[in-house]
Each structure stands twice: as structure tokens, then as C-alpha cells.
Design an enzyme around this catalytic site. Structure first.
Site, PDB file in Angstrom:
ATOM      1  N   ARG A 102       7.151  -4.448 -47.960  1.00 54.81           N
ATOM      2  CA  ARG A 102       8.632  -4.781 -47.874  1.00 54.81           C
ATOM      3  C   ARG A 102       9.063  -4.727 -49.259  1.00 54.81           C
ATOM      4  NH1 ARG A 102       9.623  -9.447 -43.306  1.00 54.81           N
ATOM      5  NH2 ARG A 102       9.299  -7.768 -41.525  1.00 54.81           N
ATOM      6  N   LYS A 118       6.543  -8.621 -22.681  1.00 48.73           N
ATOM      7  CA  LYS A 118       7.313  -8.857 -21.744  1.00 48.73           C
ATOM      8  C   LYS A 118       8.162  -7.802 -21.492  1.00 48.73           C
ATOM      9  CE  LYS A 118       6.984 -13.787 -22.105  1.00 48.73           C
ATOM     10  NZ  LYS A 118       7.893 -14.848 -22.306  1.00 48.73           N
ATOM     11  N   GLY A 153       8.844  -4.740 -33.062  1.00 47.48           N
ATOM     12  CA  GLY A 153       7.888  -5.780 -32.877  1.00 47.48           C
ATOM     13  C   GLY A 153       6.804  -5.573 -33.867  1.00 47.48           C
ATOM     14  N   GLY A 194      13.032  -6.985 -35.512  1.00 40.43           N
ATOM     15  CA  GLY A 194      13.961  -7.262 -34.603  1.00 40.43           C
ATOM     16  C   GLY A 194      15.043  -6.561 -34.806  1.00 40.43           C
TER      17      GLY A 194
HETATM   18  P1  AMP Z   1       6.130  -7.406 -28.252  1.00 43.41           P
HETATM   19  O1  AMP Z   1       6.665  -8.262 -29.433  1.00 43.41           O
HETATM   20  O2  AMP Z   1       7.128  -7.678 -27.136  1.00 43.41           O
HETATM   21  O3  AMP Z   1       6.011  -6.102 -28.575  1.00 43.41           O
HETATM   22  O4  AMP Z   1       4.704  -8.050 -27.914  1.00 43.41           O
HETATM   23  C1  AMP Z   1       3.592  -7.823 -28.720  1.00 43.41           C
HETATM   24  C2  AMP Z   1       2.429  -8.651 -28.172  1.00 43.41           C
HETATM   25  O5  AMP Z   1       2.026  -8.186 -26.771  1.00 43.41           O
HETATM   26  C3  AMP Z   1       1.055  -8.588 -28.971  1.00 43.41           C
HETATM   27  O6  AMP Z   1       1.001  -9.805 -29.664  1.00 43.41           O
HETATM   28  C4  AMP Z   1       0.164  -8.415 -27.762  1.00 43.41           C
HETATM   29  O7  AMP Z   1      -0.977  -9.096 -27.861  1.00 43.41           O
HETATM   30  C5  AMP Z   1       0.914  -8.747 -26.513  1.00 43.41           C
HETATM   31  N1  AMP Z   1       0.455  -7.920 -25.318  1.00 43.41           N
HETATM   32  C6  AMP Z   1       0.047  -6.524 -25.339  1.00 43.41           C
HETATM   33  N2  AMP Z   1      -0.388  -6.597 -23.934  1.00 43.41           N
HETATM   34  C7  AMP Z   1      -0.581  -7.356 -23.521  1.00 43.41           C
HETATM   35  C8  AMP Z   1      -1.273  -8.083 -22.182  1.00 43.41           C
HETATM   36  N3  AMP Z   1      -1.551  -6.946 -21.299  1.00 43.41           N
HETATM   37  N4  AMP Z   1      -1.165  -9.281 -21.823  1.00 43.41           N
HETATM   38  C9  AMP Z   1      -0.637 -10.079 -22.570  1.00 43.41           C
HETATM   39  N5  AMP Z   1      -0.186  -9.832 -23.975  1.00 43.41           N
HETATM   40  C10 AMP Z   1      -0.071  -8.595 -24.224  1.00 43.41           C
END
Ligand code: AMP
Length: 406
Positions: free
Chosen positions: A49, A210, A363, A386
């Protein structure tokens, strides 16, 4: 070998750029995002950063301005908390730019104003953590005015914080001519560029935990994208909505109808929609947990999908072959655990090997790409989680909107 094309597709920046300002001999307040990770001894564990704002800082040095740099670090919640001091950042910055940096113990007030008053052309001051004052996150007018008193010009190079309506991001712009730094500009060029004028075929890979976090990205890309690949935890909400038994995989039950609607809306536009066909499953996400490889049609009760399997990697990689632009946001599995990282890393390699403009943003996908060792082969990796996501969702960033129009 560098595969990622590096010709940017330009977003539109109708705001002043630092290059539009005559900053020679002037006091320039540069808001950066030096919110770096620290270990328990307050040592910096990753200085990306800091390095990403060096083009802006070095430009201001070369122009002979008096440079006042400000940042936040962590969440001290409006109080002085020495765990979040920028002292070690100051030392690292000094080492990186090979010039003396004067670190001040505060960011506003008479002593800071006096120190700024003593500056000569080319001098550099780093202010203490902006968030030691509650006025920063409250976008307080008095605090904004106190910051503005330090300078003749304001430059925002804090892309990672540009989605926050804070005093040093928004409030201060009311009082000073305000321009974008090079990092902010580059992020906008790539992220807004990919959203507004992608070179097609354009493939979006979405993963992460999610569906709810990515729905607006899918919606915003609906009329620009040729293929959507969905992996990670969010895939299992789509699969369950299609009637599959997904065992104990992560599912957002309140999103099932929406998941079907999105899939149908996307298909009705002729966009190809890919979901995992196989997955690695475990009973818990602990390292060392027993794993099995199954098709996504046969995830047993008590087991959850933690990574995509090799058939999905092959399917997704083939879908990337003809792409001219690839946008990737979100890991394919729980890649933080070694045993569940293979799918994410394989996709990182497929993206890196594609002869396409490749953009990774939002992310922690940047971390996945870096752990896979392919960062150098990606055209552009966004520095702002973000903020990048908000741009991809088609939202306007307060920090960008607040800058002076051209
Ligand atoms: P995001 O911030 O929404 O991009 O989510 C990232 C997170 O999603 C990471 O910390 C991963 O560990 C989690 N993740 C990815 N695949 C899965 C899965 N199949 N089940 C649960 N968590 C997941």
C-alpha cells in the site's frame, strides 16, 4: 512470462488530476491509504500500500512541492491508541523514497500548522493517524477545515478508502482545489473501464463467501459480460436453488429465489453461466480435516464444499480461453487453508496464462493471486477491496465525486 495485456481500457475521469495542478512551491495535502498490516511488534508485514502511492509522492517531490501526507491505520475509533501509530510507516516511507520524512505526532492543531509553516520546497511531512480524531470518520466540518488549513491543494490517492465519506476524503474537498493522484486514477481507469467498455469477449469470475455480496456486481455487468463463472461459497446457493442437494455447504436460504432469477435473467441475454461440476468436501474447515472429491450432485449430508474440483477447473479454464477481458473477484474455495486452496490457485494460473486484459479486484482475491505466485502476470490488481467492489457494482465513490471537476 508476462501474458496479461497491459493496455488499459480507460474509464472516464472528468475530475482534476494532480497533473492539472501547478504544485511547485505549494503545500500539497496527499491523502493516501497506508493502512498496512502490522505484526504484534508493529512491524509492517506487507508494504504494497505504501509502494502503490510512490508515483504520486515522487511526482510531487520532482515538482518541488511541500508535501503533507496523511493516512488512517486500523480502527482506533477516534482516540489516540499507539498500537495504530504511523511511526513505522514513516520509517518505511523514508527508506522507499530515500528522502527524509518528518513524522508529526498529530494531524491537526497549532503545532502541526507551525511545522508546516517551516517547510521548504521538497520537504515531506507525514501526519499521525487521522482516525485518532473522531472528526475524521464523522466527516466533521471543523476537522475538515483544520486539515485544509495545512495546504494549498488536496490530492486523493487513497483508492482503498475512496468509498468512505470521511473528513480527509470528502469534507476537506470543500475547502481546497482537489485532484486525483495517480493510483486513484489508475484504479478508476481499469475498474470503471472494465465495467463500461470491456473488450469482448468479457468473462467475469465471481467467488467468495456469499451471493449477497456479489449480486450487485452481477447485475451491473449483466449487459456487458459474455460469460459468468461462479465458484466459491456462493455457488452452492445457486446449486441449491436449482434443486441440488448441497449437504452442509454455505447457503443463503433467503437468496434462493433471487439466485434463480439471476441465472435465468443472465441466460435470457445469451450469457453463458458456469457453476462448479465437482468439489472438494470436508466435514469442517479445519486444516487436516478429511476431504473427499465428489460431483456437485452428490454432496452428502454433514459435508460441505470447500473448494472446486479438477473438472470444474478444466471447465472454467476452457471458458477463459477465448476471453479478451477477464475480471476476477472472489476465491473459488476456502483458500486460506492449504488443503482447500488448489482450485483457487489453479484458476489464478489460468487467469495469469490467458492472453487477455486481466483484472483482479475486490475482497481478498489479490492475496490469492499473490499466494499463487502469479501477481506479475496479471494486468491489473486493484489495491482497494471494498472500494473496488463498489465501483464494480456501478456505484459512485464519494471520494471521487468530491474532487474538483475539470
Ligand atoms: P469474499 O470476501 O466474499 O470474496 O469472500 C472471501 C471468503 O470466502 C474467503 O475467506 C474464503 O474462505 C470464503 N470462501 C470461499 N469459498 C468458500 C466455501 N466454499 N465455503 C465457505 N467459505 C468460502
Amino acid at each position: 512470462m508476462q501474458h496479461g495485456l497491459s493496455v488499459p481500457i480507460k474509464g472516464v475521469l472528468n475530475k482534476l488530476s494532480i497533473k492539472d495542478l501547478d504544485i511547485k512551491g505549494k503545500r500539497v495535502f496527499i491523502r493516501v491509504d497506508f493502512n498496512v498490516p502490522l505484526d504484534e511488534n508493529l512491524n509492517i508485514t506487507d508494504d504494497r500500500r505504501i509502494r502503490s502511492s510512490l508515483p504520486t509522492i515522487n511526482y510531487a517531490i520532482d515538482e518541488g512541492s511541500r508535501i503533507i501526507i496523511a493516512s488512517h491505520l486500523g480502527r482506533p475509533k477516534g482516540r489516540i491508541d499507539k498500537r495504530y501509530t504511523l511511526a513505522s510507516v514513516s520509517r518505511r516511507l523514508q527508506r522507499l523514497i530515500k528522502k527524509e520524512v518528518t513524522f508529526l505526532p498529530d494531524c491537526v492543531g497549532p503545532e502541526v500548522e507551525a511545522a508546516v509553516g517551516r517547510m521548504s520546497d521538497g520537504d515531506i511531512i507525514l501526519l499521525e493517524n487521522l482516525r485518532f480524531h473522531a472528526g475524521e470518520e464523522e466527516n466533521d466540518e471543523e476537522f475538515s477545515r483544520a486539515l485544509a488549513r495545512l495546504a494549498d491543494y488536496y490530492v486523493n490517492d487513497a483508492f482503498g478508502t475512496a468509498h468512505r465519506r470521511h473528513a480527509s476524503i470528502v469534507g476537506i474537498t470543500k475547502f481546497l482545489p482537489s485532484a486525483a493522484g495517480f493510483l486513484l486514477q489508475k484504479e478508476i481507469d481499469y475498474l470503471q473501464g472494465v465495467v463500461n467498455h470491456p473488450i469482448r469477449p468479457f468473462v467475469a469470475i465471481l467467488g467468495g463467501a456469499k451471493v449477497s455480496g456479489k449480486i450487485d456486481v452481477i447485475r451491473n455487468l449483466e449487459d456487458k459480460v459474455d460469460k459468468v463463472i461462479v465458484g466459491g461459497g456462493m455457488a452452492y446457493t445457486f446449486l441449491k436453488a436449482m434443486g441440488y442437494n448441497v449437504g452442509d455447504s454455505l447457503v443463503e436460504d433467503d437468496m434462493l429465489d433471487l439466485a434463480n432469477e439471476i441465472r435465468e435473467a443472465v441466460a435470457s441475454r445469451g450469457i453463458k453461466f458456469y457453476l462448479p461440476v465437482d468439489c472438494v468436501i470436508a466435514q469442517s474447515i479445519e486444516p487436516g480435516a478429511e476431504t473427499k472429491l465428489v460431483t456437485t450432485q452428490e454432496i452428502p449430508h454433514g459435508w460441505k464444499a470447500v473448494d472446486i474440483g479438477p473438472a470444474s477447473v478444466k471447465l472454467f479454464s476452457e471458458a477463459l480461453e477465448s476471453a479478451k477481458t477477464i475480471l476476477w473477484n472472489g476465491p473459488m474455495g476456502v483458500f486460506e487453508v492449504d488443503a482447500f486452496s488448489r482450485g483457487t490457485f489453479a484458476i489464478a494460473h489460468a487467469v495469469a496464462d490467458a492472453y487477455a486484459l486481466t483484472i483482479v479486484g475486490g475482497g481478498d482475491t489479490d492475496l490469492a493471486v499473490s499466494r499463487a505466485g502469479v501477481s506479475e502476470s496479471i494486468s491489473f490488481i486493484s489495491a482497494g477491496g471494498g472500494a473496488a467492489l463498489e465501483l464494480l457494482e456501478g456505484r459512485e465513490l464519494p471520494g471521487l465525486m468530491a474532487l474538483t471537476d475539470k
